[in-house]
Design a protein around this motif. Structure first.
Motif, PDB file in Angstrom:
ATOM      1  N   LEU A 122      25.955  39.820 -12.434  1.00  0.00           N
ATOM      2  CA  LEU A 122      27.045  39.313 -11.605  1.00  0.00           C
ATOM      3  C   LEU A 122      27.913  38.324 -12.377  1.00  0.00           C
ATOM      4  CD1 LEU A 122      25.301  38.774  -8.136  1.00  0.00           C
ATOM      5  CD2 LEU A 122      26.847  40.619  -8.829  1.00  0.00           C
ATOM      6  N   ARG A 123      27.308  37.484 -13.169  1.00  0.00           N
ATOM      7  CA  ARG A 123      28.098  36.545 -13.955  1.00  0.00           C
ATOM      8  C   ARG A 123      28.972  37.280 -14.961  1.00  0.00           C
ATOM      9  NH1 ARG A 123      27.799  34.056 -18.857  1.00  0.00           N
ATOM     10  NH2 ARG A 123      28.698  31.945 -18.976  1.00  0.00           N
ATOM     11  N   ALA A 124      28.403  38.328 -15.612  1.00  0.00           N
ATOM     12  CA  ALA A 124      29.194  39.098 -16.571  1.00  0.00           C
ATOM     13  C   ALA A 124      30.347  39.821 -15.881  1.00  0.00           C
ATOM     14  CB  ALA A 124      28.293  40.092 -17.302  1.00  0.00           C
ATOM     15  N   ALA A 125      30.098  40.324 -14.690  1.00  0.00           N
ATOM     16  CA  ALA A 125      31.167  41.010 -13.974  1.00  0.00           C
ATOM     17  C   ALA A 125      32.274  40.038 -13.568  1.00  0.00           C
ATOM     18  CB  ALA A 125      30.590  41.712 -12.742  1.00  0.00           C
ATOM     19  N   ALA A 126      31.891  38.813 -13.192  1.00  0.00           N
ATOM     20  CA  ALA A 126      32.903  37.834 -12.807  1.00  0.00           C
ATOM     21  C   ALA A 126      33.748  37.396 -14.001  1.00  0.00           C
ATOM     22  CB  ALA A 126      32.214  36.624 -12.178  1.00  0.00           C
ATOM     23  N   VAL A 127      33.085  37.271 -15.156  1.00  0.00           N
ATOM     24  CA  VAL A 127      33.828  36.859 -16.346  1.00  0.00           C
ATOM     25  C   VAL A 127      34.784  37.955 -16.791  1.00  0.00           C
ATOM     26  CG1 VAL A 127      33.591  36.250 -18.789  1.00  0.00           C
ATOM     27  CG2 VAL A 127      32.062  35.237 -17.076  1.00  0.00           C
TER      28      VAL A 127
END
Length: 494
Positions: free
Chosen positions: A16-21
């Motif tokens: 999820l963090r990678a997708a948000a970035v």
């Protein structure tokens, strides 16, 4: 269920963090370096706040001095001045790089232009070591100057207590061959035999003034070497028979008797008429603030016999001088008097604190520069590997790394030296080192002021420059031994 929830959160958090970035794909990002990024408003406000605090601390220290109660703000004045100067230099850092990059682009070869361009493209966070460097160099310069001021004050106090490098005093006429024996002792380079009469009474009055009969040439040379009341020897030889003898006098004596001729009654019953031609603050033969100095030839034979010998020289042998002097004589050496000023725990402890500050400041400066160069080491190694595939020689690679690290090191060295010099001159009016230098100091006779010490300014700065050059040479040599295969990996994005 709790274990399942923890496992799910752990597994899902990273995707999820990678997708948000990467929600918005950006192929190129703006370059954030010191040449293009403008300081933020928060940084400007913080720098102005530090500037106001530093100015207040310096002004408070100059007004109140160190004699009163010093608070933390006053104690932090040297560090605050160093930090403010560092912030100013960090803002000015890109300007010389931009000015040098343009003419360097017209030179033959790409090494100089590339090194300056890379130094200007350093990230904005890379100038933080410059703050540490300048603060550490300022602290080292301040501590070294304190130690130098203490040493100078002790040397001056010992000189005032003895009057020369050595003093042999009997209070009575010396044996006729004593000056020649003392002149032959090891380390003696100059000698002046004087007669000191402490019971001379000007104008036949009740007040006594020490009267010193000297050989003008020897005594003028001694006064010039010690820096205590230098005068021209011809000034004591002027006048003819029947006229008043010229005399050197202290400020207090000249104020009392003026420059008109007046008689002086000597203990042997003879009278000498003198007139004051030169006023001096001090003289080597008399330790007090009242004196008259005349040519020994103007005195009677009994009053002209020397009672004191003042010696000049380096590495004087106290045992040999005492052996050559009469048993009733008192022998005082400037070096022995100097060593007596370091017995107090306050003096030794304060010296240890400032010596530690000098060592710590120099060490932190070197460590800050070393860590800064170590942080950028992988990037520079990869750059050398790529450039060598394009024909860059090892010597050119070595020059590239040295020139790339020199701008920050030179700015830190020059800025640290200037900041240390300015800090000492700003704070010296409010700092009295007498309590540190002398255990029982008479502030009316001597004082210890903060003075600039050239070695404390130059040595840390030179150490920073040598480390910058040495690190660049070492990294170029090590990368040449490892080869370029490991650095040219597929997918390397640097």
């Amino acid at each position: 269920w709790a274990a399942v929830a923890v496992t799910a959160v752990t597994c899902v958090a990273l995707p999820l963090r990678a997708a948000a970035v990467h929600r918005v794909v950006r192929v190129h990002s703006d370059r954030e370096d010191i040449s293009s990024v403008r300081p933020s408003r928060r940084r400007t406000v913080a720098e102005l706040t530090l500037l106001v605090l530093a100015a207040g601390a310096v002004e408070s220290l100059r007004r109140r001095g160190t004699s009163g109660s010093a608070d933390d703000l006053v104690s932090l004045a040297p560090v605050l001045v160093g930090v403010v100067a560092a912030l100013v230099l960090v803002r000015l850092y890109p300007l010389p790089l931009r000015g040098l990059a343009r003419p360097a682009a017209r030179l033959r070869g790409a090494v100089t232009h590339l090194s300056l361009a890379r130094a200007g493209r350093t990230s904005a966070s890379a100038v933080l070591p410059l703050l540490a460097l300048l603060t550490a160099l300022t602290t080292a310069a301040f501590g070294g100057s304190v130690l130098a001021g203490v040493q100078e004050a002790r040397d001056h106090a010992a000189l005032l207590a003895v009057g020369a490098d050595a003093r042999v005093d009997t209070g009575a006429p010396l044996p006729s061959g004593l000056p020649d024996r003392l002149r032959r002792q090891p380390g003696v380079s100059g000698l002046s035999a004087v007669s000191v009469t402490s019971e001379a009474k000007p104008e036949n009055g009740a007040l006594s003034v020490p009267l010193v009969g000297v050989d003008p040439a020897d005594y003028a040379a001694l006064s010039s070497r010690t820096g205590m009341g230098a005068f021209e020897a011809a000034g004591l030889r002027e006048g003819t028979a029947g006229e008043a003898a010229p005399a050197l006098a202290s400020t207090a004596t000249a104020r009392m008797y003026g420059t008109r001729p007046f008689p002086v009654l000597l203990p042997d019953g003879s009278t000498l008429t003198v007139h004051i031609t030169t006023v001096l603050d001090r003289t080597p033969a008399v330790l007090g603030s009242d004196f008259l100095v005349v040519d020994r030839e103007a005195l009677s034979p009994a009053a002209a016999r020397p009672t004191t010998v003042l010696l000049s020289g380096t590495s004087l042998d106290g045992a040999a001088i005492r052996k050559a002097a009469p048993k009733a004589a008192s022998v005082h050496l400037r070096s022995e008097e100097r060593r007596s000023y370091v017995d107090s725990p306050l003096q030794t402890g304060a010296e240890g604190v400032y010596a530690t500050a000098v060592a710590a400041g120099t060490g932190y400066a070197v460590l800050a520069l070393f860590l800064s160069l170590l942080r950028t080491s992988p990037d520079r190694t990869a750059l050398l590997a790529r450039l060598r595939t394009m024909g860059l020689t090892r010597a050119a690679g070595r020059r590239l790394l040295i020139l790339e690290s020199l701008p920050q090191a030179v700015l830190a060295a020059v800025g640290g030296t200037l900041t240390g010099w300015a800090t000492i001159h700003l704070l010296s009016p409010g700092i009295d080192l007498t309590a540190i230098a002398l255990p029982s100091a008479d502030t009316s006779s001597t004082g210890a002021e903060l003075r600039t010490d050239a070695l404390s300014l130059v040595i840390p700065a030179v150490a920073v420059l040598l480390l910058a050059v040495g690190t660049g040479v070492g990294q170029a040599w090590w990368s040449g031994r490892r080869g370029s295969v490991q650095e040219l990996r597929a997918g390397d994005a640097r």
